[in-house]
Design an enzyme around this catalytic site. Structure first.
Site, PDB file in Angstrom:
ATOM      1  N   GLY A  18      -2.252  24.290  48.296  1.00 44.22           N
ATOM      2  CA  GLY A  18      -1.660  25.535  48.792  1.00 44.22           C
ATOM      3  C   GLY A  18      -0.544  25.981  47.871  1.00 44.22           C
ATOM      4  N   ALA A  19      -0.534  27.291  47.558  1.00 47.39           N
ATOM      5  CA  ALA A  19       0.460  27.828  46.626  1.00 47.39           C
ATOM      6  C   ALA A  19       1.241  28.978  47.240  1.00 47.39           C
ATOM      7  CB  ALA A  19      -0.232  28.271  45.341  1.00 47.39           C
ATOM      8  N   GLY A  21       4.760  29.887  49.734  1.00 48.43           N
ATOM      9  CA  GLY A  21       6.152  29.488  49.545  1.00 48.43           C
ATOM     10  C   GLY A  21       6.347  27.989  49.655  1.00 48.43           C
ATOM     11  N   ALA A  22       5.720  27.371  50.648  1.00 50.27           N
ATOM     12  CA  ALA A  22       5.923  25.925  50.867  1.00 50.27           C
ATOM     13  C   ALA A  22       5.326  25.127  49.722  1.00 50.27           C
ATOM     14  CB  ALA A  22       5.301  25.507  52.193  1.00 50.27           C
ATOM     15  N   GLY A  23       4.096  25.469  49.323  1.00 53.02           N
ATOM     16  CA  GLY A  23       3.419  24.723  48.261  1.00 53.02           C
ATOM     17  C   GLY A  23       4.151  24.853  46.942  1.00 53.02           C
ATOM     18  N   PHE A 122      18.233  39.958  63.251  1.00 49.26           N
ATOM     19  CA  PHE A 122      16.867  39.617  63.647  1.00 49.26           C
ATOM     20  C   PHE A 122      16.886  39.066  65.064  1.00 49.26           C
ATOM     21  CE2 PHE A 122      12.793  39.143  61.370  1.00 49.26           C
ATOM     22  CZ  PHE A 122      13.038  39.969  60.296  1.00 49.26           C
ATOM     23  N   ASP A 223      -7.275  25.604  57.708  1.00 47.53           N
ATOM     24  CA  ASP A 223      -8.045  24.578  56.978  1.00 47.53           C
ATOM     25  C   ASP A 223      -7.322  23.228  56.949  1.00 47.53           C
ATOM     26  OD1 ASP A 223      -9.457  26.863  56.491  1.00 47.53           O
ATOM     27  OD2 ASP A 223      -9.484  26.675  54.311  1.00 47.53           O
ATOM     28  N   GLN A 242       2.341  32.234  68.143  1.00 43.90           N
ATOM     29  CA  GLN A 242       3.263  33.347  68.356  1.00 43.90           C
ATOM     30  C   GLN A 242       2.558  34.692  68.246  1.00 43.90           C
ATOM     31  OE1 GLN A 242       6.608  34.462  65.417  1.00 43.90           O
ATOM     32  NE2 GLN A 242       7.648  33.683  67.219  1.00 43.90           N
ATOM     33  N   HIS A 244       3.390  38.394  67.736  1.00 44.73           N
ATOM     34  CA  HIS A 244       4.507  39.248  67.319  1.00 44.73           C
ATOM     35  C   HIS A 244       4.396  40.557  68.081  1.00 44.73           C
ATOM     36  CE1 HIS A 244       7.181  41.637  64.854  1.00 44.73           C
ATOM     37  NE2 HIS A 244       7.537  40.552  64.182  1.00 44.73           N
ATOM     38  N   LEU A 254       1.630  43.857  60.461  1.00 47.87           N
ATOM     39  CA  LEU A 254       2.945  43.661  61.053  1.00 47.87           C
ATOM     40  C   LEU A 254       3.957  44.734  60.698  1.00 47.87           C
ATOM     41  CD1 LEU A 254       4.272  41.213  62.634  1.00 47.87           C
ATOM     42  CD2 LEU A 254       5.545  40.910  60.525  1.00 47.87           C
ATOM     43  N   GLU A 257      10.305  42.736  62.396  1.00 50.63           N
ATOM     44  CA  GLU A 257      11.395  42.793  63.364  1.00 50.63           C
ATOM     45  C   GLU A 257      12.642  43.397  62.725  1.00 50.63           C
ATOM     46  OE1 GLU A 257      11.111  39.104  65.268  1.00 50.63           O
ATOM     47  OE2 GLU A 257      13.246  38.995  65.622  1.00 50.63           O
ATOM     48  N   ARG A 288      10.651  36.844  70.144  1.00 56.18           N
ATOM     49  CA  ARG A 288       9.341  37.495  70.047  1.00 56.18           C
ATOM     50  C   ARG A 288       8.472  37.277  71.276  1.00 56.18           C
ATOM     51  NH1 ARG A 288       8.253  36.172  63.682  1.00 56.18           N
ATOM     52  NH2 ARG A 288       9.737  37.729  62.963  1.00 56.18           N
ATOM     53  N   HIS A 355       0.368  36.085  65.209  1.00 55.88           N
ATOM     54  CA  HIS A 355       1.206  36.143  64.014  1.00 55.88           C
ATOM     55  C   HIS A 355       1.520  34.800  63.384  1.00 55.88           C
ATOM     56  CE1 HIS A 355       4.229  37.651  61.327  1.00 55.88           C
ATOM     57  NE2 HIS A 355       5.193  36.960  61.899  1.00 55.88           N
ATOM     58  N   ARG A 400       8.894  30.489  67.385  1.00 57.86           N
ATOM     59  CA  ARG A 400       9.688  30.548  66.150  1.00 57.86           C
ATOM     60  C   ARG A 400      10.592  31.772  66.143  1.00 57.86           C
ATOM     61  NH1 ARG A 400       9.274  33.265  61.181  1.00 57.86           N
ATOM     62  NH2 ARG A 400       7.211  34.154  61.602  1.00 57.86           N
ATOM     63  N   SER A 405      10.711  30.970  59.249  1.00 59.15           N
ATOM     64  CA  SER A 405       9.555  30.395  58.558  1.00 59.15           C
ATOM     65  C   SER A 405       9.842  30.285  57.067  1.00 59.15           C
ATOM     66  CB  SER A 405       8.291  31.221  58.781  1.00 59.15           C
ATOM     67  OG  SER A 405       7.273  30.718  57.935  1.00 59.15           O
ATOM     68  N   LEU A 406      10.312  31.369  56.458  1.00 60.60           N
ATOM     69  CA  LEU A 406      10.614  31.279  55.022  1.00 60.60           C
ATOM     70  C   LEU A 406      11.634  30.164  54.773  1.00 60.60           C
ATOM     71  CD1 LEU A 406      10.751  35.009  53.800  1.00 60.60           C
ATOM     72  CD2 LEU A 406       8.838  33.413  53.788  1.00 60.60           C
TER      73      LEU A 406
HETATM   74  C1  LIG Z   1       3.304  40.351  57.763  1.00 58.23           C
HETATM   75  C2  LIG Z   1       4.140  39.105  57.858  1.00 58.23           C
HETATM   76  C3  LIG Z   1       5.499  39.171  57.681  1.00 58.23           C
HETATM   77  C4  LIG Z   1       6.281  38.023  57.768  1.00 58.23           C
HETATM   78  N1  LIG Z   1       7.623  38.109  57.556  1.00 58.23           N
HETATM   79  C5  LIG Z   1       8.370  36.985  57.606  1.00 58.23           C
HETATM   80  C6  LIG Z   1       9.765  37.042  57.344  1.00 58.23           C
HETATM   81  O1  LIG Z   1      10.320  38.091  57.048  1.00 58.23           O
HETATM   82  N2  LIG Z   1      10.484  35.900  57.420  1.00 58.23           N
HETATM   83  C7  LIG Z   1       9.909  34.708  57.749  1.00 58.23           C
HETATM   84  O2  LIG Z   1      10.617  33.707  57.820  1.00 58.23           O
HETATM   85  N3  LIG Z   1       8.576  34.620  57.966  1.00 58.23           N
HETATM   86  C8  LIG Z   1       7.797  35.722  57.897  1.00 58.23           C
HETATM   87  N4  LIG Z   1       6.454  35.635  58.117  1.00 58.23           N
HETATM   88  C9  LIG Z   1       5.838  34.312  58.251  1.00 58.23           C
HETATM   89  C10 LIG Z   1       5.714  33.649  56.882  1.00 58.23           C
HETATM   90  O3  LIG Z   1       5.434  34.623  55.917  1.00 58.23           O
HETATM   91  C11 LIG Z   1       4.608  32.595  56.843  1.00 58.23           C
HETATM   92  O4  LIG Z   1       4.741  31.739  57.934  1.00 58.23           O
HETATM   93  C12 LIG Z   1       4.720  31.795  55.559  1.00 58.23           C
HETATM   94  O5  LIG Z   1       4.749  32.649  54.448  1.00 58.23           O
HETATM   95  C13 LIG Z   1       3.617  30.771  55.383  1.00 58.23           C
HETATM   96  O6  LIG Z   1       3.792  30.179  54.119  1.00 58.23           O
HETATM   97  P1  LIG Z   1       3.018  28.865  53.668  1.00 58.23           P
HETATM   98  O7  LIG Z   1       3.517  28.502  52.337  1.00 58.23           O
HETATM   99  O8  LIG Z   1       3.093  27.846  54.746  1.00 58.23           O
HETATM  100  O9  LIG Z   1       1.491  29.323  53.596  1.00 58.23           O
HETATM  101  P2  LIG Z   1       0.788  30.573  52.890  1.00 58.23           P
HETATM  102  O10 LIG Z   1       1.713  31.464  52.186  1.00 58.23           O
HETATM  103  O11 LIG Z   1      -0.107  31.133  53.942  1.00 58.23           O
HETATM  104  O12 LIG Z   1      -0.085  29.878  51.788  1.00 58.23           O
HETATM  105  C14 LIG Z   1      -1.185  29.056  52.090  1.00 58.23           C
HETATM  106  C15 LIG Z   1      -1.777  28.560  50.803  1.00 58.23           C
HETATM  107  O13 LIG Z   1      -2.792  27.617  51.110  1.00 58.23           O
HETATM  108  C16 LIG Z   1      -3.931  27.876  50.329  1.00 58.23           C
HETATM  109  N5  LIG Z   1      -5.103  27.388  51.066  1.00 58.23           N
HETATM  110  C17 LIG Z   1      -5.420  27.567  52.356  1.00 58.23           C
HETATM  111  N6  LIG Z   1      -6.564  26.925  52.646  1.00 58.23           N
HETATM  112  C18 LIG Z   1      -6.963  26.328  51.511  1.00 58.23           C
HETATM  113  C19 LIG Z   1      -8.071  25.512  51.159  1.00 58.23           C
HETATM  114  N7  LIG Z   1      -9.020  25.141  52.038  1.00 58.23           N
HETATM  115  N8  LIG Z   1      -8.168  25.071  49.880  1.00 58.23           N
HETATM  116  C20 LIG Z   1      -7.229  25.405  48.954  1.00 58.23           C
HETATM  117  N9  LIG Z   1      -6.164  26.166  49.235  1.00 58.23           N
HETATM  118  C21 LIG Z   1      -6.038  26.611  50.498  1.00 58.23           C
HETATM  119  C22 LIG Z   1      -3.930  29.364  50.068  1.00 58.23           C
HETATM  120  O14 LIG Z   1      -4.619  29.678  48.878  1.00 58.23           O
HETATM  121  C23 LIG Z   1      -2.421  29.634  49.949  1.00 58.23           C
HETATM  122  O15 LIG Z   1      -2.022  29.441  48.608  1.00 58.23           O
HETATM  123  C24 LIG Z   1       5.666  36.777  58.044  1.00 58.23           C
HETATM  124  C25 LIG Z   1       4.291  36.719  58.235  1.00 58.23           C
HETATM  125  C26 LIG Z   1       3.530  37.873  58.145  1.00 58.23           C
HETATM  126  C27 LIG Z   1       2.066  37.786  58.390  1.00 58.23           C
END
Ligand SMILES: Cc1cc2nc3c(=O)[nH]c(=O)nc-3n(C[C@H](O)[C@H](O)[C@H](O)COP(=O)(O)OP(=O)(O)OC[C@H]3O[C@@H](n4cnc5c(N)ncnc54)[C@H](O)[C@@H]3O)c2cc1C
Length: 592
Positions: A18-19, A21-23, A122, A223, A242, A244, A254, A257, A288, A355, A400, A405-406
């Site tokens: 996963g790439a 923010g967390a990855g 928020f 996944d 959640q 939203h 979305l 907020e 929310r 959401h 949440r 989340s970020l």
């Molecule tokens: C519209 C919107 C606005 C938001 N705004 C905010 C905000 O302002 N502040 C806040 O704190 N949160 C916000 N959130 C929530 C937050 O953005 C997400 O919870 C967060 O970005 C998730 O990040 P992540 O790194 O966990 O996963 P993601 O960014 O979802 O990345 C998942 C990664 O996993 C990879 N992956 C998935 N399955 C597989 C697989 N089988 N094989 C290989 N790779 C795979 C994908 O390619 C991707 O790179 C928002 C969410 C949305 C939808």
């Protein structure tokens, strides 16, 4: 080109799946110290994090006085006391440091007149333990996630992290309780790749795509949770999803907020600001779950807007076009494209939208995956880590707070990366691969490509998501969930007869969609059974037939394991109520 069953093996110290923010944050931290690879289904900067709008929470106190103690209190209360207080304290304390770190990496935060990082209000974020709303969200206009991904990706490239873009993970490889990597499918050329790693971290995002109306991207199919379940591991609190409050009617996209944080408010068909009644103190900036239920109650009560009475209105034009274009330019564009509305002049039609996944792969505050085992319910799985929306740390508990989340991605991504590097350095040799490593994932691909019992993929996927929405949405009952359970069993039987139309190896998106459907079925099973069993209402899980929170019986985390027949087996474990350095925030009624 036909599918070949050879497996190419790669060896790395640390593997990040996963790439988002967390990855990327994990890969950056690990990549500074050990050989690190990232596998990702989509190009890194297209990960779902790119859509994050409103900002990242941190008690910088740039607008008014703030402290991590207040942030911690708000997060525990927001979680409806299901969050683990050691992890929450850790996250809130680390928040200012991860934001400053991002600033130093070059993330283009919006600025106040004196040059400090701009912060906005928020929902659920307050100062002095609920006394008044506080500006805590650090934002880059309404494109914070976009800015974050680009900043982190550049930093990862700079420190030599290897990227395997458009590689789809098929199986988590384990041997005698140790995690030793993952099997992937090269989506571009076709072909199987096994990444043999000392440490593996899942950052595969959430599962809110299992609903029809969702703010989530196509890739959010759970996944990671499904692959953990298939490897015999538990997932946690999956029933907490959640909704939203402000998704664009008909599209689900979305509206952050941050719009309400900048002064927007909700109106019903009678022109009433109904949140003043639902949450007299926090009003439109209540949590929310509270606002979503407020909207759903208006719709149930026949006070919805439009000919179908199927939405409420979000008004923001009173703050003026100039402010909207400076602080919420992306929202202006979104509403124009998806609602046909110019939000500088007229209100936006909105409904609750699925959401965020509070549940996921259980971890401790060090981002180590923990499952029931020899050391109790939190036995560490050697070599396995998780962070971000795929994980359940559990800092969000039953609900949440926006911007957390970020923050979770940055704090636990960094922590996971650190721990992986340490683990890889402490272990000179790689864990042995099991015999036939990867054969399960390979067989799944072969079954889908070569099989085909006449069931079409698209309609089955659509039906599953509709059923989730109808029976497991903002309001739930035993009756509804029982019906859903029956439907899930039928969908699982139908899935065994799905075959993909495209038989080729290169860019076979039919195959990826079919694999995702399999993952969604696993996830839906855990959500449904967890929700059916939990006879109380808490945070995002609201039971019409059990409308009260029931701490005596249900102040505990749900763990779900997957049985061979596709049913979930549920276990429970206590909530960690002991913070690291401050007194416990005791259970209390949650009012806004
Ligand atoms: C519209 C919107 C606005 C938001 N705004 C905010 C905000 O302002 N502040 C806040 O704190 N949160 C916000 N959130 C929530 C937050 O953005 C997400 O919870 C967060 O970005 C998730 O990040 P992540 O790194 O966990 O996963 P993601 O960014 O979802 O990345 C998942 C990664 O996993 C990879 N992956 C998935 N399955 C597989 C697989 N089988 N094989 C290989 N790779 C795979 C994908 O390619 C991707 O790179 C928002 C969410 C949305 C939808």
């Amino acid at each position: 080109m036909a599918i070949k069953s050879d497996i190419i093996v790669h060896r790395v110290d640390a593997l990040v799946a996963g790439a988002g923010g967390a990855g990327l944050r994990a890969a950056l931290e690990a990549g500074k110290q050990v050989d690190t690879a990232v596998i990702t289904q989509v190009f890194p900067t297209r990960s779902h994090t790119v859509s994050a709008q409103g900002g990242i929470g941190a008690s910088l106190g740039n607008v008014e006085q703030d402290s991590w103690h207040y942030h911690m209190f708000d997060t525990v209360k927001g979680s409806d006391w299901l969050g683990d207080q050691d992890a929450i304290e850790f996250m809130c304390r680390e928040a200012p440091s991860v934001v400053i770190e991002l600033e130093h990496m070059g993330l283009p935060f919006s600025r106040m007149d004196d040059g400090r990082i701009y912060q906005r209000a928020f929902g659920g974020h307050t100062s002095k333990y609920g006394t008044a709303a506080v500006h805590r969200s650090c934002a880059a206009a309404d494109r914070t996630g976009h800015a974050m991904l680009h900043t982190l990706f550049e930093e990862c490239l700079r420190c030599g992290v290897k990227f395997y873009n458009e590689y789809y993970m098929l199986q988590l490889i384990t041997n005698q309780g140790h995690v030793c990597g993952a099997l992937c499918w090269d989506m571009i050329k076709g072909g199987f790749h096994l990444f043999h790693a000392k440490a593996t971290l899942f950052a595969t995002g959430g599962y809110a795509r299992v609903f029809t109306t969702t703010s989530n991207a196509h890739i959010c199919s759970g996944d990671g949770a499904s692959l953990a379940l298939r490897a015999g591991l538990a997932v946690q609190d999956m029933e907490f999803l959640q909704f939203h409050p402000t998704g664009i009617l008909g599209a689900g996209n979305l509206i952050t907020e941050g719009v309400r944080g900048e002064g927007g408010f909700l109106l019903n068909a009678l022109g009433q600001r109904f949140m003043e009644t639902c949450a007299p103190h926090e009003k439109d900036l209540a949590c929310r779950d509270v606002v979503s239920r407020g909207i759903a109650e208006e719709l149930r009560g026949g006070r919805g807007c439009g000919p179908k009475k199927d939405h409420v209105l979000l008004q923001i034009h009173h703050i003026g076009a100039e402010t909207i274009m400076e602080r919420l330019p992306g929202i202006w564009e979104l509403t124009k494209v998806f609602a046909g509305v110019d939000c500088t002049k007229e209100p936006i039609p909105v409904v609750p939208t699925a959401h965020y996944s509070m549940g996921g792969i259980p971890t401790n505050r060090r981002a180590e995956v923990v499952v029931p085992g020899a050391d109790g319910p939190e036995t560490v799985v050697p070599g396995f880590y998780a962070a971000g929306e795929a994980a359940c740390a559990s800092v969000h508990g039953a609900n949440r707070l926006g911007t957390n989340s970020l923050l979770d991605l940055m704090v636990f991504g960094r922590e996971g990366g650190r721990r992986m590097a340490q683990y890889a350095q402490q272990n000179e040799t790689w864990p042995d691969l099991p015999e036939n490593a990867g054969k399960q994932g390979l067989a799944e691909v072969e079954r889908l490509v070569n099989g085909g019992g006449g069931v079409r993929l698209g309609p089955l996927m659509e039906q599953l998501r509709d059923d989730m929405e109808r029976h497991c949405g903002v309001f739930r009952t035993a009756d509804d969930l029982e019906q859903l359970r029956g439907k899930l069993a039928a969908h699982r039987a139908a899935y065994a007869k799905v075959g993909v139309a495209d038989k080729g190896a290169a860019y076979n998106l039919d195959l990826i969609e079919a694999l995702e459907l399999g993952h969604m079925l696993d996830v839906c099973q855990a959500i449904c059974q967890g929700a059916l069993a939990r006879q109380e209402s808490r945070g995002g899980h609201y039971r019409d037939d059990y409308p009260q929170r029931d701490d005596a019986n249900w102040h505990k985390h749900t763990l779900a394991l997957l049985e061979p027949d596709g049913q979930a087996r549920l276990e429970y474990k206590p909530v960690r109520m002991q913070p690291l350095s401050v007194p416990t925030i005791d259970l209390a009624e949650r009012k806004y």
